[in-house]
Design a protein around this motif. Structure first.
Motif, PDB file in Angstrom:
ATOM      1  N   LEU A 152      -5.953   6.456   1.773  1.00 24.44           N
ATOM      2  CA  LEU A 152      -7.163   7.095   1.226  1.00 24.44           C
ATOM      3  C   LEU A 152      -8.338   6.123   1.117  1.00 24.44           C
ATOM      4  CD1 LEU A 152      -5.454   9.392  -1.444  1.00 24.44           C
ATOM      5  CD2 LEU A 152      -6.285  10.034   0.829  1.00 24.44           C
ATOM      6  N   ALA A 154      -1.857   9.620   4.072  1.00 17.98           N
ATOM      7  CA  ALA A 154      -3.006   8.918   4.653  1.00 17.98           C
ATOM      8  C   ALA A 154      -3.480   7.815   3.723  1.00 17.98           C
ATOM      9  CB  ALA A 154      -4.136   9.917   4.876  1.00 17.98           C
ATOM     10  N   VAL A 199       3.070   7.305   1.289  1.00 22.45           N
ATOM     11  CA  VAL A 199       2.243   8.145   0.399  1.00 22.45           C
ATOM     12  C   VAL A 199       1.145   8.875   1.175  1.00 22.45           C
ATOM     13  CG1 VAL A 199       2.690   6.935  -1.766  1.00 22.45           C
ATOM     14  CG2 VAL A 199       0.881   6.115  -0.240  1.00 22.45           C
ATOM     15  N   LYS A 207       9.572   1.181  -3.489  1.00 29.23           N
ATOM     16  CA  LYS A 207       8.818   2.153  -4.277  1.00 29.23           C
ATOM     17  C   LYS A 207       8.532   3.439  -3.501  1.00 29.23           C
ATOM     18  CE  LYS A 207       5.056   1.601  -7.573  1.00 29.23           C
ATOM     19  NZ  LYS A 207       3.965   0.734  -7.972  1.00 29.23           N
ATOM     20  N   ARG A 227       5.096  17.824  -7.497  1.00 32.52           N
ATOM     21  CA  ARG A 227       5.893  16.649  -7.106  1.00 32.52           C
ATOM     22  C   ARG A 227       7.316  16.910  -7.559  1.00 32.52           C
ATOM     23  NH1 ARG A 227       1.848  11.522  -7.187  1.00 32.52           N
ATOM     24  NH2 ARG A 227       0.045  12.669  -6.459  1.00 32.52           N
ATOM     25  N   LYS A 247       0.844  -1.211   0.000  1.00 37.08           N
ATOM     26  CA  LYS A 247       0.000   0.000   0.000  1.00 37.08           C
ATOM     27  C   LYS A 247       0.872   1.251   0.000  1.00 37.08           C
ATOM     28  CE  LYS A 247      -3.644  -2.451  -0.017  1.00 37.08           C
ATOM     29  NZ  LYS A 247      -4.232  -2.667  -1.348  1.00 37.08           N
TER      30      LYS A 247
HETATM   31  N1  COA Z   1      -3.788   5.471   0.260  1.00 36.67           N
HETATM   32  C1  COA Z   1      -4.122   4.185   0.074  1.00 36.67           C
HETATM   33  N2  COA Z   1      -3.611   3.436  -0.908  1.00 36.67           N
HETATM   34  C2  COA Z   1      -2.725   4.019  -1.723  1.00 36.67           C
HETATM   35  C3  COA Z   1      -2.329   5.360  -1.600  1.00 36.67           C
HETATM   36  C4  COA Z   1      -2.895   6.098  -0.530  1.00 36.67           C
HETATM   37  N3  COA Z   1      -2.531   7.361  -0.260  1.00 36.67           N
HETATM   38  N4  COA Z   1      -1.447   5.655  -2.575  1.00 36.67           N
HETATM   39  C5  COA Z   1      -1.296   4.523  -3.278  1.00 36.67           C
HETATM   40  N5  COA Z   1      -2.067   3.545  -2.766  1.00 36.67           N
HETATM   41  C6  COA Z   1      -2.246   2.181  -3.225  1.00 36.67           C
HETATM   42  C7  COA Z   1      -2.912   2.140  -4.592  1.00 36.67           C
HETATM   43  O1  COA Z   1      -4.305   2.238  -4.476  1.00 36.67           O
HETATM   44  C8  COA Z   1      -2.446   0.788  -5.068  1.00 36.67           C
HETATM   45  O2  COA Z   1      -3.190  -0.227  -4.406  1.00 36.67           O
HETATM   46  P1  COA Z   1      -3.881  -1.434  -5.244  1.00 36.67           P
HETATM   47  O3  COA Z   1      -2.708  -2.154  -5.841  1.00 36.67           O
HETATM   48  O4  COA Z   1      -4.590  -2.200  -4.197  1.00 36.67           O
HETATM   49  O5  COA Z   1      -4.736  -0.777  -6.261  1.00 36.67           O
HETATM   50  C9  COA Z   1      -1.029   0.681  -4.540  1.00 36.67           C
HETATM   51  O6  COA Z   1      -0.964   1.582  -3.443  1.00 36.67           O
HETATM   52  C10 COA Z   1      -0.002   1.081  -5.562  1.00 36.67           C
HETATM   53  O7  COA Z   1      -0.285   2.402  -6.017  1.00 36.67           O
HETATM   54  P2  COA Z   1      -0.322   2.829  -7.570  1.00 36.67           P
HETATM   55  O8  COA Z   1      -0.965   4.175  -7.654  1.00 36.67           O
HETATM   56  O9  COA Z   1      -0.927   1.732  -8.363  1.00 36.67           O
HETATM   57  O10 COA Z   1       1.231   2.914  -7.877  1.00 36.67           O
HETATM   58  P3  COA Z   1       1.935   3.815  -8.974  1.00 36.67           P
HETATM   59  O11 COA Z   1       3.332   3.364  -9.006  1.00 36.67           O
HETATM   60  O12 COA Z   1       1.161   3.828 -10.243  1.00 36.67           O
HETATM   61  O13 COA Z   1       1.902   5.308  -8.389  1.00 36.67           O
HETATM   62  C11 COA Z   1       2.091   7.012  -6.716  1.00 36.67           C
HETATM   63  C12 COA Z   1       2.566   5.621  -7.177  1.00 36.67           C
HETATM   64  C13 COA Z   1       2.769   7.289  -5.372  1.00 36.67           C
HETATM   65  C14 COA Z   1       2.549   8.050  -7.732  1.00 36.67           C
HETATM   66  C15 COA Z   1       0.571   7.044  -6.591  1.00 36.67           C
HETATM   67  O14 COA Z   1       0.174   5.932  -5.850  1.00 36.67           O
HETATM   68  C16 COA Z   1      -0.003   8.263  -5.916  1.00 36.67           C
HETATM   69  O15 COA Z   1       0.067   9.353  -6.470  1.00 36.67           O
HETATM   70  N6  COA Z   1      -0.602   8.076  -4.721  1.00 36.67           N
HETATM   71  C17 COA Z   1      -1.360   9.111  -4.052  1.00 36.67           C
HETATM   72  C18 COA Z   1      -0.478   9.848  -3.089  1.00 36.67           C
HETATM   73  C19 COA Z   1      -1.190  11.035  -2.510  1.00 36.67           C
HETATM   74  O16 COA Z   1      -1.853  11.825  -3.155  1.00 36.67           O
HETATM   75  N7  COA Z   1      -1.003  11.186  -1.176  1.00 36.67           N
HETATM   76  C20 COA Z   1      -1.504  12.320  -0.458  1.00 36.67           C
HETATM   77  C21 COA Z   1      -2.600  11.881   0.428  1.00 36.67           C
HETATM   78  S1  COA Z   1      -3.222  13.272   1.299  1.00 36.67           S
END
Ligand code: COA
Length: 263
Positions: A71, A69, A67, A63, A170, A27
């Protein structure tokens, strides 16, 4: 200290160093209830540990550091729950920032939102060369509310903080390093080793002096100059009767390594 403190945060003691590893790599180490509770329990234990000299916070997987909270969990929470959670995180990060011992964040992957806010509450940040960092909350129609707006602006200045937060930017590791957001960069696989090397260098110093210097800098910067100088004086005077101060002089004059005990 138990080696496996929980499942969402792994805690390990190496000599006088404590290492907490965020452990939800699938996650991307998003902060859910378990992780928050385990981080709080970690602070409860280390806060009273007089033998501790430094703390490293890092994360599992290659990775992400964190990331922010979780969500998915957040989506199912009531507004009341969200506010309660917000207060818990706020208190946790403030406690972390105010710890007596230096805290190093080994940011081995992406640090976004509350993940970067966690690192901002640490004293030093080592960032993986291939990692991105940012406070993208406004893109989710909220703001970085766990210290992000305040700590970021104090670390990199208001101009960059406004730009990065309002455009949900970012940043690359190079941008973060150039702006002074991080102390150093390293290959992802080397982040933890670099943090340990930093912790070992800090362990050469007088532990009471580290705590006093940290307090003088962190609290003094919030005060008007005259008050800040008074605080600095108070911190200085708190060390005069320490055994370590005498040990430092004797060791220097005898060209020996000091043996500081924190007394
Ligand atoms: N909360 C819960 N789960 C999260 C998460 C979050 N903040 N960020 C990523 N995940 C989960 C995804 O849902 C995914 O889960 P799944 O495989 O069950 O679908 C897993 O982590 C991998 O994330 P994914 O987005 O598929 O990886 P990616 O390599 O394509 O992208 C990021 C990585 C970090 C760029 C992208 O996940 C992202 O932008 N996340 C949001 C971060 C964010 O906005 N945080 C601020 C919160 S206030």
């Amino acid at each position: 200290m138990a080696k496996h403190f929980g499942t969402a945060v792994l805690v390990k003691r190496e000599g006088s160093m404590a290492i907490a590893t965020l452990n939800r790599p699938d996650k991307l180490n998003a902060i859910n209830r378990d992780m928050l509770e385990e981080l709080t329990a970690f602070l409860d234990v280390i806060q009273t540990d007089k033998t501790l000299r430094s703390i490293i916070i890092t994360a599992a997987g290659d990775k992400a550091f964190c990331v922010g909270a979780d969500l998915k969990e957040r989506q199912a929470m009531t507004e009341k729950d969200i506010l309660q959670r917000f207060d818990q995180v706020h208190k946790l990060y403030t406690r972390l920032e105010n710890l007596r011992v230096p805290v190093i964040a080994a940011v081995n992957g992406a640090a976004l939102g509350g993940g970067l806010e966690l690192a901002l509450a640490c004293d030093f940040r080592i960032l993986a060369n291939n990692a991105m960092v940012g406070l993208p909350e406004v893109s989710l129609a909220i703001i970085p509310g766990n210290g992000g707006t305040q700590r970021l602006a104090r670390i990199v200045g208001m101009s960059k903080a406004l730009e990065w937060v309002l455009f949900a930017k970012r940043l690359t590791a190079k941008e973060a390093l150039d702006a002074g957001l991080v102390t150093q960069t390293a290959d992802a696989a080397e982040c933890l080793a670099s943090a340990k090397a930093m912790a070992e260098a800090l362990q050469e110093m007088g532990p009471l002096a580290l705590g006093a210097a940290k307090k003088a800098i962190r609290q003094g910067i919030e005060l008007p100059m005259q008050k800040a100088l008074e605080l600095e004086t108070e911190c200085y005077k708190s060390l005069i009767s320490s055994k370590d101060r005498k040990e430092g002089i004797v060791a220097f004059l005898n060209k020996k390594k000091p043996n500081y005990t924190g007394e």
